[in-house]
Scaffold this active site. Structure first.
Site, PDB file in Angstrom:
ATOM      1  CB  VAL A  76       0.488 -18.199  28.401  1.00 48.41           C
ATOM      2  CG1 VAL A  76      -0.123 -16.945  27.799  1.00 48.41           C
ATOM      3  CG2 VAL A  76      -0.028 -18.399  29.821  1.00 48.41           C
ATOM      4  N   GLY A 121       4.759 -17.762  22.906  1.00 46.58           N
ATOM      5  CA  GLY A 121       4.148 -18.619  23.915  1.00 46.58           C
ATOM      6  C   GLY A 121       5.143 -18.903  25.020  1.00 46.58           C
ATOM      7  CE  LYS A 122       9.728 -18.662  28.800  1.00 40.01           C
ATOM      8  NZ  LYS A 122      10.777 -18.038  27.991  1.00 40.01           N
ATOM      9  N   GLY A 123       5.530 -21.745  28.696  1.00 43.89           N
ATOM     10  CA  GLY A 123       4.881 -22.696  29.579  1.00 43.89           C
ATOM     11  C   GLY A 123       5.699 -22.882  30.832  1.00 43.89           C
ATOM     12  CG  ASP A 162      12.668 -20.331  30.167  1.00 42.38           C
ATOM     13  OD1 ASP A 162      12.994 -19.520  29.281  1.00 42.38           O
ATOM     14  OD2 ASP A 162      12.445 -19.981  31.345  1.00 42.38           O
TER      15      ASP A 162
END
Ligand code: GLU
Length: 433
Positions: A76, A121-123, A162
Site C-alpha cells: 500500500v 507505505g507498507k507491504g 518489519d
C-alpha cells in the site's frame, strides 16, 4: 482491539470493507482528532484518510515438495507528498489489505513527524514464515519483488524489514530487483546486510530509538533510566535490542516475553544471557532462575516503564484499567489503541506513541538510503549520534505540542505530523485542479 461496528461503518462504505481493519480505524480516529487540534483543511483531511494506491499480487511459489502454492501479497502506497513511499514488509499469517493500509498510514505519519523526506507505505504477505523453509522463503520473496517491480525503486518506493522479515529478506529483494533491472541497485530497499550496502547500526536502530526516547521521557518526568524497572513485551528484533540497550544503561529489565510466554525476575535479567539462551533454544520457555507468567500479567506489572514491542492491539479499553506501568513506550506499531491511550492518559500514564518511539528504524533506513546514493558510508558513532538528535527532536516537538494543547502525546505527535503534511500538500496543490 476495539471492534465497534458502528464506528467502522462511519469510516467506510460497504464497498470499502477491504479497508475495514481495527488498526486502520484506530489510525483514522487519531488522524481526525489531530486534525481538529490544528484546524486542518477538510479537503486535506479527506485525502489523508485514504491511501493513494494499493497493490494486491498473487505469488505462486514452488514449495520443497515440488507443489506450487499461491500466496497473496500487498503493497500500500499511502502518500507521497514528502517524497518516495517508505515502509516495511511484514510476513505474518494475519496480514490483510486493511492491516497493511493502517500500517502504511502510520508510516506516513511517522516519516512526517521524524522530518524525513518520505511518504508512507507498507507491504506484506499472508503467510506464517516459521512454517516455510529457507528456500521457500527465498522463492516467495523473489516472486513478490518481481510482481512489485514496476512500482518500487530507489526514487519510487523503498521497502524495509518489519515483523517476520529481516536483512536476508532484504538481500533477496535487492538482488531480484537488481537482476531484473540489469545492474546493482542497493537503494531499492533498506535494512540490508552491511556487505551489500546496508548501514551500520540499522539492525539495532529501532530498539536503540526506543531507549533514546525512553531516556528523554524519564528526563521529562524527573527520573533516570538507571535503576528504573522495565518490562519488555516481545523479544524479536525491536524488543531484544531495546532490552539490551536499556540494560546497558543500568535499567532493571524485570520481565520479557516471546510467543512461548513471559518470564519475570524482580532483580532484573542479565539480558545478554537471555539473548544467548534464545540463540541456542529458539524460545524463552526453559529460561532458568525466573518465574513464568502470562503475557497479560507482564503487561499489568507495576513497573516504571513498559515497552510493548510485539504486535498491535495489545492494550485496549478492556485491559487499560489494569495497567500499572507509569510510562509506556511503544516499540511495536499500534500496541495501544486510541481508546486505551485516553484511559491511560486520564490515569496519568505517560504513553509515548509508536510514531515517535519506534521511529529509529526508519530514521536509520533513511541514513542507509542516503549512504547508498552517495556510495559513501559513515561510522556507527556518527549514525547513532544523528539518530539520537533526530528522534529526540521529534519527541520534544510532540511533548511541547502536548503541553500547549493539553492532550496526550499520541494526539500531539499526530498533530505535528499532519501540520507538516498539510503545509506540503497545500503548496503542491491538487493535480489536475
Ligand atoms: N518496519 C519499520 C517500521 O515500522 C521500518 C520501516 C523502514 O525502515 O522503512 O517503522
Amino acid at each position: 482491539m476495539s471492534s465497534d461496528s458502528s464506528l467502522m461503518t462511519d469510516y467506510f462504505s460497504p464497498q470499502e470493507s477491504h479497508l475495514n481493519h481495527p488498526l486502520f480505524v484506530n489510525a483514522l480516529q487519531s488522524i481526525d482528532e489531530a486534525a481538529k487540534l490544528i484546524n486542518c483543511d477538510p479537503n486535506i483531511l479527506g485525502r489523508l484518510k485514504r491511501p493513494k494506491r494499493g497493490i494486491t499480487v498473487s505469488i505462486p511459489v514452488r514449495m520443497d515438495d515440488y507443489s506450487i502454492k499461491v500466496f497473496t501479497g500487498y503493497r500500500v502506497q499511502y502518500n507521497s507528498t514528502l517524497g518516495p513511499y517508505k515502509g516495511g514488509i511484514r510476513y505474518h499469517q494475519d496480514v490483510c489489505f486493511g492491516e497493511v493500509t493502517g500500517l502504511a498510514a502510520l508510516m506516513m505519519i511517522k516519516n512526517s513527524v521524524m522530518g524525513l523526506p518520505y511518504g508512507g507505505g507498507k507491504g506484506g504477505i499472508t503467510c506464517d514464515p516459521t512454517k516455510l523453509s529457507r528456500t521457500e522463503k527465498q522463492n516467495l520473496t523473489r516472486r513478490y519483488t518481481s510482481e512489485l517491480g514496476p512500482f518500487i525503486g530507489p526514487t519510487k518506493d523503498i521497502p524495509a524489514p518489519d515483523v517476520g522479515t529481516d536483512s536476508q529478506t532484504m538481500a533477496w529483494m535487492m538482488d531480484t530487483y537488481s537482476q531484473e533491472t540489469g545492474f546493482a541497485q542497493p537503494g531499492v530497499v533498506t535494512g540490508k546486510p552491511v556487505e551489500i550496502g546496508g548501514s551500520l547500526g540499522r539492525a539495532g536502530a529501532t530498539g536503540l530509538g526506543v531507549v533514546f526516547v525512553a531516556e528523554r521521557a524519564f528526563e521529562r518526568v524527573g527520573k533516570s533510566m538507571k535503576g528504573a524497572t522495565i518490562a519488555v513485551q516481545g523479544f524479536g528484533n525491536v524488543g531484544s535490542h531495546a532490552a539490551l540497550y536499556a540494560h546497558e544503561r543500568g535499567a532493571k529489565i524485570v520481565a520479557v516475553s516471546d510467543v512461548s510466554g513471559a518470564i519475570y525476575n524482580g532483580d532484573g535479567f542479565n539480558i545478554p544471557d537471555v539473548i544467548d539462551h534464545i540463540k541456542e533454544n529458539k524460545t524463552l520457555i526453559n529460561y532458568p532462575r525466573c518465574q513464568h507468567i502470562t503475557n497479560e500479567e507482564l503487561l499489568c506489572l507495576p513497573v516504571d516503564a513498559l515497552f510493548p514491542c510485539a504486535l498491535e492491539g495489545q492494550i485496549t479499553e478492556k485491559n487499560a484499567d489494569k495497567i500499572q506501568a507509569k510510562m509506556i513506550v511503544e516499540g511495536a506499531n499500534g500496541p495501544v489503541t486510541n481508546d486505551a491511550t485516553k484511559i491511560l492518559h486520564a490515569k496519568g500514564v505517560f504513553v509515548v506513541p509508536d510514531i515517535i518511539a519506534n521511529g529509529g528504524g526508519v530514521v536509520v533506513s533513511y541514513f542507509e538510503w542516503v549512504q547508498d546514493i552517495m556510495s559513501f558510508f559513515w561510522d556507527e558513532d556518527e549514525i547513532n549520534n544523528r539518530l539520537k538528535s533526530i528522534i529526540t527532536k521529534a519527541f520534544d516537538k510532540g511533548y511541547t505540542m502536548s503541553k500547549e494543547k493539553n492532550v496526550d502525546m499520541r494526539a500531539a505527535a499526530m498533530a505535528v505530523s499532519i501540520d507538516r503534511l498539510q503545509k506540503a500538500m497545500l503548496l503542491r496543490g491538487l493535480y489536475p485542479r
